[in-house]
Design a protein around this motif. Sequence first.
Motif, mmCIF file in Angstrom:
data_model
loop_
_atom_site.group_PDB
_atom_site.id
_atom_site.type_symbol
_atom_site.label_atom_id
_atom_site.label_comp_id
_atom_site.label_asym_id
_atom_site.label_seq_id
_atom_site.Cartn_x
_atom_site.Cartn_y
_atom_site.Cartn_z
ATOM 1 N N CYS A 108 0.857 -1.154 0.042
ATOM 2 C CA CYS A 108 -0.072 0.115 -0.025
ATOM 3 C C CYS A 108 1.055 1.414 -0.055
ATOM 4 O O CYS A 108 2.059 1.175 0.400
ATOM 5 N N CYS A 112 -1.729 1.575 7.343
ATOM 6 C CA CYS A 112 -2.665 2.055 8.423
ATOM 7 C C CYS A 112 -2.483 0.730 9.830
ATOM 8 O O CYS A 112 -2.264 -0.396 9.443
ATOM 9 N N CYS A 115 -4.999 -2.085 9.958
ATOM 10 C CA CYS A 115 -5.507 -2.970 9.050
ATOM 11 C C CYS A 115 -5.884 -4.210 9.316
ATOM 12 O O CYS A 115 -5.103 -4.879 9.940
ATOM 13 N N VAL A 121 -0.916 -7.974 4.700
ATOM 14 C CA VAL A 121 -0.141 -6.690 4.005
ATOM 15 C C VAL A 121 0.926 -6.149 4.612
ATOM 16 O O VAL A 121 1.110 -6.071 5.937
ATOM 17 N N GLY A 161 -3.983 -5.259 0.635
ATOM 18 C CA GLY A 161 -3.198 -4.210 -0.243
ATOM 19 C C GLY A 161 -4.246 -3.424 -0.938
ATOM 20 O O GLY A 161 -5.371 -3.138 -0.899
ATOM 21 N N ASP A 162 -3.382 -2.145 -1.387
ATOM 22 C CA ASP A 162 -3.940 -1.173 -2.320
ATOM 23 C C ASP A 162 -3.677 -1.496 -3.755
ATOM 24 O O ASP A 162 -2.523 -1.499 -4.216
ATOM 25 N N HIS A 230 -11.091 5.264 0.961
ATOM 26 C CA HIS A 230 -10.921 4.856 2.649
ATOM 27 C C HIS A 230 -10.339 6.249 3.208
ATOM 28 O O HIS A 230 -9.332 6.417 3.521
HETATM 29 S S1 SF4 Z 1 -5.018 -2.514 2.999
HETATM 30 FE FE1 SF4 Z 1 -6.142 -0.665 3.345
HETATM 31 S S2 SF4 Z 1 -6.235 -0.608 5.582
HETATM 32 FE FE2 SF4 Z 1 -4.733 -2.091 5.076
HETATM 33 S S3 SF4 Z 1 -2.783 -0.888 5.249
HETATM 34 FE FE3 SF4 Z 1 -3.649 -0.770 3.186
HETATM 35 S S4 SF4 Z 1 -4.882 0.988 2.749
HETATM 36 FE FE4 SF4 Z 1 -4.372 0.632 5.094
#
Ligand code: SF4
Length: 399
Positions: A108, A112, A115, A121, A161-162, A230
């Motif tokens: 990402c 955060c 998460c 992640v 992940g992002d 988000h």
């Molecule tokens: S998957 Fe979403 S909530 Fe988790 S660290 Fe990445 S951005 Fe943040």
Amino acid sequence: MRNSLRSPERLYEFIRVESSQALADDFAASLASNPMQVRLTPYVLALINWHDPVADPLRRQFIPLASEYVPDHPALGLDSLSEHQASPVQGVVHRYPSKALLLATRSCPVYCRFCTRSYLVGGDTVAVTKAHEAATPNRWQQALDYIRDTPAIEDVVVSGGDAYSLPARHLWPLLQTLLEIEHVRSVRVASKVLAVLPCALLDEDGWSSVLVAAQRLARERRKQFALHTHFNHAREITWVTRLAADALFDRGIKVRNQAVLLRGVNDTPQSLGTLLDALVALNVEPYYVYLHDLVPGSEALRTPLSTAIELEEALRGHTSGFDFPRFVVDLPGGGGKRHVCSFRHYDQGLGVSLFRAPAIDPGRRYYHFDPLPPQAQRPIGIEGLIEAFDNAHSEALAP
Ligand code: SF4
């Protein structure tokens, strides 16, 4: 991205210079229980009020402090939503018959601290060794074959992940393939980039051009396409966010928000109501407000189920119904998302609520656990909590 802080040492030094040695030491002491790697964009760091970082809603989301630590709940499991159990092939979570989650990346642009997918992640931390089963580009074939061979799947979420971590040259063929599978009716891309790096969406030839191309293809095929983002607090919205949201709106991209309810961030009618208003003004649909899941090291951010119920009661009528979010809890053990008011029984004294999820497992009881009150005897044991609940509420347990 190049100037992001990517190590505890660099963040420690940043906090020491911007704030104080004491706060930097408080952060350093939190690392033993932090499940997430350090990665923060300069944009996010600049939004934190460094004159009062302890109370700041962005600092609370991204920078843990040992002085705020609350021990993990006894019901905690690293993969609290049991995504492993619902994964038929690597990189796919298939819980509801018609919906699949494609875990296309493990990284990402920021991490955060709360998460839900902290088991997967980002890189390993002192506290957590990550699972390594996300579908990487060279492994996507197996995941795509599964989706193609499962006609019941109509809705695919590309997440991780992002999705911003996937370069345009990887994301485009993935979206194109999904949209060309006949039975896939809807594709959603999950990315926090609008909240944490909105300037990246201002380059018309950059990553967002893939969203535009996917949107066009979806429309040609009479399918749905959307970006899910988000935001958790109105302070995350700036003039750059407005430019980026306008750019997406002008190019026909539907954007929905999935907020997480976080203690000290957005758990009052004022803070959450302001966020909802700000999202609507950006043409971002406030789709979900999730109760915070059980995540290692972030018990201090969880709220009880009752907070979500009270917030929904206070805020309903605040905006038009189509702009009002669904307040949901993702049930531990894999029961999926349920509306926070749909419990069969809720014992606020014990902090335990019982839900059913007939579409997933009609015979099973799913329990949700509020944070333990500070005076609770520890270790209380999860079996003891469930037994006390079952004994006190046998009538609620009838199928
Ligand atoms: S998957 Fe979403 S909530 Fe988790 S660290 Fe990445 S951005 Fe943040």
